[in-house]
Write an enzyme that holds these catalytic residues in place. Structure first.
Site, PDB file in Angstrom:
ATOM      1  CG  ASN A  40      -2.053  -1.015   1.028  1.00 63.25           C
ATOM      2  OD1 ASN A  40      -2.441  -1.343  -0.091  1.00 63.25           O
ATOM      3  ND2 ASN A  40      -2.562  -1.548   2.130  1.00 63.25           N
TER       4      ASN A  40
ATOM      5  CB  CYS B 293      -4.069  -7.992   3.201  1.00 63.37           C
ATOM      6  SG  CYS B 293      -4.006  -6.306   3.761  1.00 63.37           S
ATOM      7  CG  HIS B 294       1.054 -10.099   4.387  1.00 69.06           C
ATOM      8  ND1 HIS B 294       1.232 -10.543   5.674  1.00 69.06           N
ATOM      9  CD2 HIS B 294       0.448 -11.111   3.717  1.00 69.06           C
ATOM     10  CE1 HIS B 294       0.764 -11.776   5.774  1.00 69.06           C
ATOM     11  NE2 HIS B 294       0.281 -12.141   4.603  1.00 69.06           N
ATOM     12  CB  CYS B 295       0.648  -3.288   3.592  1.00 69.91           C
ATOM     13  SG  CYS B 295       0.547  -2.780   5.302  1.00 69.91           S
ATOM     14  CB  ALA B 296       0.143  -7.126  -0.643  1.00 65.30           C
TER      15      ALA B 296
END
Ligand code: PLP
Length: 402
Positions: free
Chosen positions: A75, A356-359
């Site tokens: 993100n 979501c691991h910022c993905a």
């Protein structure tokens, strides 16, 4: 250690700290093969470094331009561009498109054909990760560079190409990185992923760009001494033009020392050639140290993939072959949510991460509901036994049916 603030005092402590602080920039420049400290700007993290580019370039965007990012971005490398295109520039009557290149859901590889189809002569900037923190995919920077070069976008300095910003958060700590060889315009990464404390991230940029770019933050220390008036403010020389206010002095010094420590650990464990010395990093040492880390990580991820792929209820994401990926692996299990797996691993003393691991874009692209995977990440301090222990624990957890 005696220390005081930098660039301000005449005291011995301040002069000494200034010297240590400034030479840390040299070490960081040497580590990535940058021409000099003038190319290195330090911020709090990768995210702030990307935002700094966004704010510095903001006034250069023209109505009808576009920025390209990808669906596999963190993100940090999408949301700033979203903010620029959808929230900031429209307020000034400037419309700039934000386009996203796809990746192949099976192989996890970036779709270069799609990327190329999105690029046109109004593409000011391509922003792309060099390694996905969800899929582990390494992206082909040289090919992306060629695509950026082919756009024909007329930059304010007369260059005809799209700028290329590489999010190196998953590359610089794990792979030999040479900014001149890669020919990137901007590269960002964080030091906490390479043995340093939290709180320092870097921006590398070509000197000619930094000279012309607007400062991201305005204030003290980024100005030329005495050159402040109502009519005109002049800025400090590079890289201090981009270092407004009291910087993270200790974090900077520790980040450079962490680079040296990492090199020593990798080159000759137990012997200190660079750590706590003023030695200039030799390029062949950097290359060897990072190749050692990369090779070690390839062995680790190879083992992880081998074990995880034997578990029928598990789906792993990203490239199949260890050659094409970094040493992290995200997966889902038919019977357990990612959070359940991470919690059970934690009870066994194994740290993983679910979410979501910022993905976020990539998780939505896979239509994952909830948009989450469980991820194991390995680094230079892990060995094959750590990998086996973690993956066999996943196997045990995921084979239990209920
Ligand atoms: C690929 C990638 N980009 C950006 C970031 C953001 O880094 P930071 O939180 O240090 O800003 C991360 C962090 O995990 C990352 O893996």
């Amino acid at each position: 250690m005696q220390y005081d603030s930098v660039h301000r005092g005449q005291s011995r402590a301040s002069l000494l700290t200034t010297e240590r602080f400034e030479s840390s920039y040299d070490t960081i420049a040497q580590f990535i093969g940058a021409p000099s400290r003038k190319n290195i700007i330090l911020y709090r993290n990768t995210t702030e470094a990307i935002n700094s580019v966004m704010y510095s370039l903001m006034t250069e965007f023209k109505d009808g331009d576009n920025v390209i990012s990808t669906l596999m971005e963190h993100n940090s490398d999408y949301v700033p561009w979203y903010g620029l295109c959808k929230e900031i520039l429209p307020k000034f009557g400037i419309n700039v498109g934000c386009r996203l290149a796809k990746f192949d859901k099976e192989t996890g590889e970036l779709d270069l054909t799609h990327l190329k189809s999105l690029v046109d002569k109004r593409t000011k900037l391509i922003c792309c990760t060099s390694a996905s923190n969800f899929l582990g995919t390494k992206t082909p920077i040289k090919k992306i560079r060629e695509i950026a070069n082919s756009s024909g976008y007329l930059q304010p300095n007369g260059e005809r190409k799209s700028y290329l910003l590489i999010d190196g958060a998953q590359m610089v700590p794990n792979m030999f990185t040479d900014v001149r060889e890669l020919d990137v315009d901007f590269l960002v990464w964080s030091f906490h992923k390479m043995l340093a404390p939290f709180g320092v991230g870097a921006l590398y940029a070509r000197e000619e760009l930094l000279r012309e770019m607007r400062p991201f933050l305005y204030g003290g220390d980024m100005i030329a001494e005495g050159k402040v008036s109502l009519k005109k403010v002049e800025y400090n020389v590079l890289p201090w033009k981009f270092t407004a206010g009291t910087p993270n002095i200790l974090g900077t010094i520790l980040s450079a020392q962490a680079v040296k420590l990492l090199m020593d650990f990798s080159l000759n464990p137990g012997q200190y050639k660079y750590f706590m010395t003023d030695k200039i990093l030799e390029r062949q040492d950097v290359e060897k140290a990072m190749k050692n880390i990369e090779d070690h990580e390839k062995a680790l991820i190879g083992e992880a993939l081998k074990i995880l792929r034997e578990i029928p209820s598990i789906k792993t994401y990203g490239p199949k072959h260890p050659e094409n990926r970094t040493s992290l692996v995200a997966f889902t299990c038919e019977h357990k949510t990612p959070v359940e797996i991470a919690e059970e691993l934690n009870k066994l003393g194994i740290e993983s991460r679910a979410g979501c691991h910022c993905a976020t874009l990539a998780h939505h692209y896979y239509r994952l509901d909830p948009p989450a995977t469980c991820r194991l990440s390995f680094y230079m301090y892990n060995d094959i036994e750590d990998v086996r222990r973690a993956c066999l624990a996943v196997k045990k957890i995921c084979l239990v049916l209920w």
